[in-house]
Motif scaffolding. Sequence first.
Motif, short mmCIF file in Angstrom:
data_model
loop_
_atom_site.label_atom_id
_atom_site.label_comp_id
_atom_site.label_asym_id
_atom_site.label_seq_id
_atom_site.Cartn_x
_atom_site.Cartn_y
_atom_site.Cartn_z
N UNK A 73 44.09 41.43 72.50
CA UNK A 73 43.02 41.66 73.48
C UNK A 73 42.31 42.98 73.22
N UNK A 74 43.07 44.01 72.80
CA UNK A 74 42.44 45.28 72.46
C UNK A 74 41.50 45.14 71.28
N UNK A 75 41.90 44.38 70.27
CA UNK A 75 41.04 44.12 69.11
C UNK A 75 39.80 43.34 69.52
N UNK A 76 39.96 42.36 70.39
CA UNK A 76 38.81 41.58 70.85
C UNK A 76 37.82 42.46 71.61
N UNK A 77 38.33 43.40 72.40
CA UNK A 77 37.46 44.31 73.13
C UNK A 77 36.63 45.15 72.16
N UNK A 78 37.26 45.67 71.12
CA UNK A 78 36.55 46.48 70.13
C UNK A 78 35.50 45.64 69.41
N UNK A 79 35.86 44.41 69.01
CA UNK A 79 34.89 43.54 68.32
C UNK A 79 33.70 43.21 69.21
N UNK A 80 33.96 42.93 70.48
CA UNK A 80 32.88 42.62 71.40
C UNK A 80 31.97 43.83 71.61
N UNK A 81 32.57 45.01 71.71
CA UNK A 81 31.77 46.23 71.87
C UNK A 81 30.91 46.50 70.66
N UNK A 82 31.48 46.32 69.46
CA UNK A 82 30.69 46.52 68.24
C UNK A 82 29.54 45.53 68.14
N UNK A 83 29.81 44.28 68.49
CA UNK A 83 28.77 43.27 68.44
C UNK A 83 27.71 43.51 69.50
N UNK A 84 28.11 43.95 70.69
CA UNK A 84 27.15 44.23 71.76
C UNK A 84 26.20 45.35 71.37
N UNK A 85 26.67 46.28 70.53
CA UNK A 85 25.81 47.38 70.10
C UNK A 85 24.65 46.89 69.25
N UNK A 86 24.78 45.71 68.67
CA UNK A 86 23.71 45.16 67.83
C UNK A 86 22.67 44.39 68.63
N UNK A 89 19.04 43.66 75.70
CA UNK A 89 18.67 42.84 76.85
C UNK A 89 19.83 42.07 77.46
N UNK A 90 19.51 40.85 77.89
CA UNK A 90 20.49 40.05 78.62
C UNK A 90 21.67 39.63 77.75
N UNK A 91 21.43 39.41 76.45
CA UNK A 91 22.54 39.03 75.57
C UNK A 91 23.56 40.17 75.48
N UNK A 92 23.07 41.39 75.43
CA UNK A 92 23.96 42.55 75.38
C UNK A 92 24.77 42.64 76.67
N UNK A 93 24.10 42.45 77.79
CA UNK A 93 24.78 42.53 79.09
C UNK A 93 25.83 41.43 79.22
N UNK A 94 25.50 40.24 78.74
CA UNK A 94 26.46 39.14 78.78
C UNK A 94 27.68 39.47 77.94
N UNK A 95 27.46 39.98 76.74
CA UNK A 95 28.57 40.31 75.86
C UNK A 95 29.43 41.44 76.43
#
Length: 120
Positions: A73-86, A89-95
């Motif tokens: 779960x910690x790894x998933x959080x980091x991956x989601x945060x890295x992807x959200x940085x890219x 708008x709404x897609x970032x907020x959803x991620x």
Amino acid sequence: MFKPTPNPPITDPASPYESLDSRKLNEAAERALDYYLKPAAQIMATPYQPNTMFFANPKSDTESLLANASETLGSATVMLGDFAALLEGTHRKTLLGIAQVVMLGELAVNQALDNVEPSK
């Protein structure tokens, strides 16, 4: 007396079952609606069968399983945060919302890990 709206139009009070053609048409419409609107009942009627390709070892102790889940779960959080940085708008907020849900799961797993008696 002034009436603000005119009388409603006169409609044909015929029943959809009045003629043979209208009965067939209505039955076809009912079948189509049942086909598209009732498949969820069929899906929910079958019990969930997990895929046998990936199983946790039943001989694993609870502490090891919880530690692994926490790291995942910690790894998933980091991956989601890295992807959200890219994203913007709404897609970032959803991620970021999904990342927060994963973090809450990680906190729950960590609390369960703290509650487990250490194996000796």
